[in-house]
Design an enzyme around this catalytic site. Structure first.
Site, PDB file in Angstrom:
ATOM      1  N   ASP A  27       0.854  -1.179   0.000  1.00 49.10           N
ATOM      2  CA  ASP A  27       0.000   0.000   0.000  1.00 49.10           C
ATOM      3  C   ASP A  27       0.894   1.234   0.000  1.00 49.10           C
ATOM      4  O   ASP A  27       1.907   1.261   0.703  1.00 49.10           O
ATOM      5  CB  ASP A  27      -0.909  -0.018   1.238  1.00 49.10           C
ATOM      6  CG  ASP A  27      -2.031   0.993   1.154  1.00 49.10           C
ATOM      7  OD1 ASP A  27      -1.736   2.211   1.222  1.00 49.10           O
ATOM      8  OD2 ASP A  27      -3.194   0.589   1.035  1.00 49.10           O
ATOM      9  N   ILE A  28       0.532   2.247  -0.778  1.00 49.88           N
ATOM     10  CA  ILE A  28       1.372   3.449  -0.851  1.00 49.88           C
ATOM     11  C   ILE A  28       1.270   4.314   0.407  1.00 49.88           C
ATOM     12  O   ILE A  28       2.111   5.174   0.635  1.00 49.88           O
ATOM     13  CB  ILE A  28       1.085   4.297  -2.110  1.00 49.88           C
ATOM     14  CG1 ILE A  28      -0.364   4.782  -2.145  1.00 49.88           C
ATOM     15  CG2 ILE A  28       1.443   3.526  -3.366  1.00 49.88           C
ATOM     16  CD1 ILE A  28      -0.640   5.804  -3.231  1.00 49.88           C
ATOM     17  N   LEU A  47      -8.236  -6.143  -1.455  1.00 47.99           N
ATOM     18  CA  LEU A  47      -8.270  -6.603  -0.071  1.00 47.99           C
ATOM     19  C   LEU A  47      -7.095  -5.990   0.676  1.00 47.99           C
ATOM     20  O   LEU A  47      -5.936  -6.216   0.312  1.00 47.99           O
ATOM     21  CB  LEU A  47      -8.177  -8.130  -0.027  1.00 47.99           C
ATOM     22  CG  LEU A  47      -8.106  -8.773   1.364  1.00 47.99           C
ATOM     23  CD1 LEU A  47      -9.413  -8.546   2.134  1.00 47.99           C
ATOM     24  CD2 LEU A  47      -7.801 -10.265   1.241  1.00 47.99           C
ATOM     25  N   HIS A  48      -7.400  -5.199   1.708  1.00 47.36           N
ATOM     26  CA  HIS A  48      -6.348  -4.652   2.571  1.00 47.36           C
ATOM     27  C   HIS A  48      -5.892  -5.759   3.516  1.00 47.36           C
ATOM     28  O   HIS A  48      -6.718  -6.418   4.149  1.00 47.36           O
ATOM     29  CB  HIS A  48      -6.868  -3.470   3.393  1.00 47.36           C
ATOM     30  CG  HIS A  48      -7.038  -2.231   2.609  1.00 47.36           C
ATOM     31  ND1 HIS A  48      -6.024  -1.302   2.474  1.00 47.36           N
ATOM     32  CD2 HIS A  48      -8.092  -1.749   1.918  1.00 47.36           C
ATOM     33  CE1 HIS A  48      -6.456  -0.301   1.729  1.00 47.36           C
ATOM     34  NE2 HIS A  48      -7.707  -0.550   1.376  1.00 47.36           N
TER      35      HIS A  48
END
Length: 139
Positions: A32-33, A101-102
């Site tokens: 994730d950025i 999906l995190h």
């Protein structure tokens, strides 16, 4: 948003950069950025789905495989598999119109704000297990 304008589809095709941590025929996982914990990445299907709301009972196995993929990657990265959060932001709270999906670990290190943003089973964030429950109820 169409698939050809989707940033995640461009990452899949290799025309946009990402810190890829896993890839197979079905999924791509990348960091994730704006990570909210030591380990925070997204698992996306290579097939374009607009959001968690576009899924139906036919997609149960897809979501189950995304969950397994996320847990396996967290484990491989040395994350605490007992302190994870796996889930989807719900429209209109998802900024990218491609199912993602995190996968977050450890959650104990998340800030108050990030715990709010990724609050399990809220209007804006559905855990993977709650999503599976909802999809199974549509059978």
């Amino acid at each position: 948003m169409s698939a050809e304008n989707c940033i995640f589809c461009k990452i899949i095709s290799g025309t946009e950069p990402a810190q890829v941590c896993y890839q197979d025929d079905e999924f791509l996982a990348f960091r994730d950025i704006k990570p909210v914990a030591k380990i925070h990445f997204l698992v996306i299907p290579k097939q374009h789905f607009v959001s968690v709301n576009s899924l139906n009972a036919d997609n149960i196995s897809l979501v189950e495989r995304m969950k397994e993929c996320g847990k396996n990657i967290i484990n491989e990265l040395g994350g605490d598999i007992t302190d994870i959060r796996l889930g989807f932001h719900c429209p209109p709270f998802n900024s990218i119109k491609h199912l993602h999906l995190h996968c977050i670990s450890p959650t104990k290190d998340m800030s108050f704000l990030h715990n709010l943003m990724f609050r399990p089973n809220s209007w804006w964030f559905s855990t993977v297990d709650q999503t599976l429950e909802n999809l199974k109820s549509k059978i």
